[in-house]
Design an enzyme around this catalytic site. Structure first.
Site: not given
Length: 411
Positions: A163, A303, A314, A333, A338, A397
């Protein structure tokens, strides 16, 4: 002295629109683009919702023969690149081609083509597999085909960092120009992973929202009742170039890329560390590269995936980096889902427009703010605010992190 790098063109194909500006307008208006999956029969799936690109016609950008040979994610990349190059006014010739490069990544690549070809293999045998199967699924073919279409003979690469992919693509392209290996880079990311195998896999990880009965409010970063992210698809492409190169050709400069940061968590295959170590260091690295202090930043496009752990971590990281002077933040998002490997580039484009127009996009679907995410998340409605510098965060990830610093362009 580092070379200054500016943005001269942007293109996007997203659930919110077929162009960059249409995407921006729907995002700033807080329009949810999530609905029930129509790309395949999801009736037996635990997750039946996604943010799809509706009514996409690849024949706007290529002929039927090419469209049949390439995966949807490559089609998105070519379409967004066409818009970005046209906006930039860039002309590629034999004289300048070797200083114009392409860097377009994807988190997953041609998964739909892979699934379809595997079915063909099982049902009809190996002789029925298309010779275009491999070129249709490999991630670097998005960069390759854009390069071939426009004759760009400079650096040609693809990043793959889940991502964080397209933020890394922008950052690597930015560094490529700073080091003098190219004058111009066509860069970003593309993704088309709304497929049976992908949805089943992410659902098995319990990463996706299961709010199947209420798709419009399913993506809800920072909300106390959030239950995972919503899969999106699309592409975001930017044309970035060395400042003097842009000036010499009288290009319209949209914004400046001021800095880029990277870090690794070295913690877990999918979960962030609870102390926010990786996100803290990536923002600090980006600020250092930009030569800025935390108090210079006026907005952060986070994010913000709407996973229970991710949003909290975050938040912890932002508090650690910014202390008492935390700027407003939002997760777009919430509107478009996403986009995985395309997320960072699309969110970079949104951040650029936010700086240009002095409008900060909202985090929608927020009913009850999670006490563990107690930031100014610009809830539900856009906010007028003059911003000179902004951050865009992307985490992936494997513990991979990227952060871009965008700036209003000034002489």
């Amino acid at each position: 002295m580092k070379k200054r790098v500016v943005v001269t063109g942007v293109g996007a194909i997203t659930p919110a629109g077929k162009t960059a500006y249409e995407t921006w307008c729907n995002v700033k208006e807080g329009k949810s683009c999530v609905g029930h999956i129509t790309l395949f029969d999801a009736s037996n799936m635990p997750v039946k919702i996604a943010a799809e690109v509706k009514d996409f016609d690849p024949l706007q950008f290529m002929d039927k023969k090419e469209a049949r040979r390439i995966d949807r994610f490559i089609q998105f990349a070519i379409g967004a690149a066409e818009e970005a190059i046209k906006m930039s006014g860039l002309t590629i010739t034999e004289e300048n081609a070797d200083k114009i490069g392409v860097g377009i990544g994807s988190g997953i690549g041609g998964l739909s083509s892979l699934e379809d070809s595997h079915k063909t293999l099982l049902e009809r045998g190996p002789l029925k597999i298309s010779p275009f199967f491999i070129p249709s699924i490999i991630i670097n073919m998005a960069s390759g085909l854009v390069s071939i279409k426009y004759g760009a003979k400079g650096p040609n690469f693809s990043t793959v960092t889940a991502c964080a992919t397209s933020s890394h693509s922008l950052g690597m392209a930015y560094r490529t120009i700073q080091y003098g290996d190219a004058d111009v880079m066509i860069c970003g990311g593309a993704e088309a992973a709304i497929t049976p195998l992908s949805i089943a896999g992410f659902a098995s990880m319990r990463a996706l929202s299961t709010r199947n009965d209420d798709p419009l409010t399913a993506s809800r970063p920072y909300d106390l009742d959030r239950d995972g992210f919503v899969m999106g698809e699309g592409a975001g492409i930017l044309v970035i170039e060395e400042l003097e190169h842009a000036r010499k050709r009288n290009a319209k400069i949209l914004c400046e890329i001021k800095g880029f940061g990277q870090s690794g968590d070295a913690f877990h295959i999918s979960a962030p560390s609870e102390d926010g170590d990786g996100p803290i260091r990536v923002m600090e690295n980006a600020l250092k590269d930009a030569g800025l202090k935390p108090e210079d930043i006026g907005y952060i496009n986070t994010h913000g995936t709407a996973t229970p752990a991710g949003d909290k971590v975050e938040t912890i990281a932002i508090k650690k980096v910014f202390g008492e002077k935390i700027p407003p933040v939002s997760s777009t998002k919430s509107e478009i889902g996403h986009l995985l490997g395309a997320a960072g580039a699309v969110e970079g484009i949104v951040t650029m427009y936010a700086i240009q127009e002095g409008i900060l996009p909202p985090t929608i679907n927020l009913k009850t703010l999670d006490p563990g995410c107690d930031l100014d998340v610009i809830p539900n409605e856009a906010r007028k605010m003059d911003v000179k510098y902004a951050l865009s965060n992307s985490f992936g990830f494997g513990g991979t992190n990227a952060c871009m610093v965008f700036s209003r362009y000034e002489e």
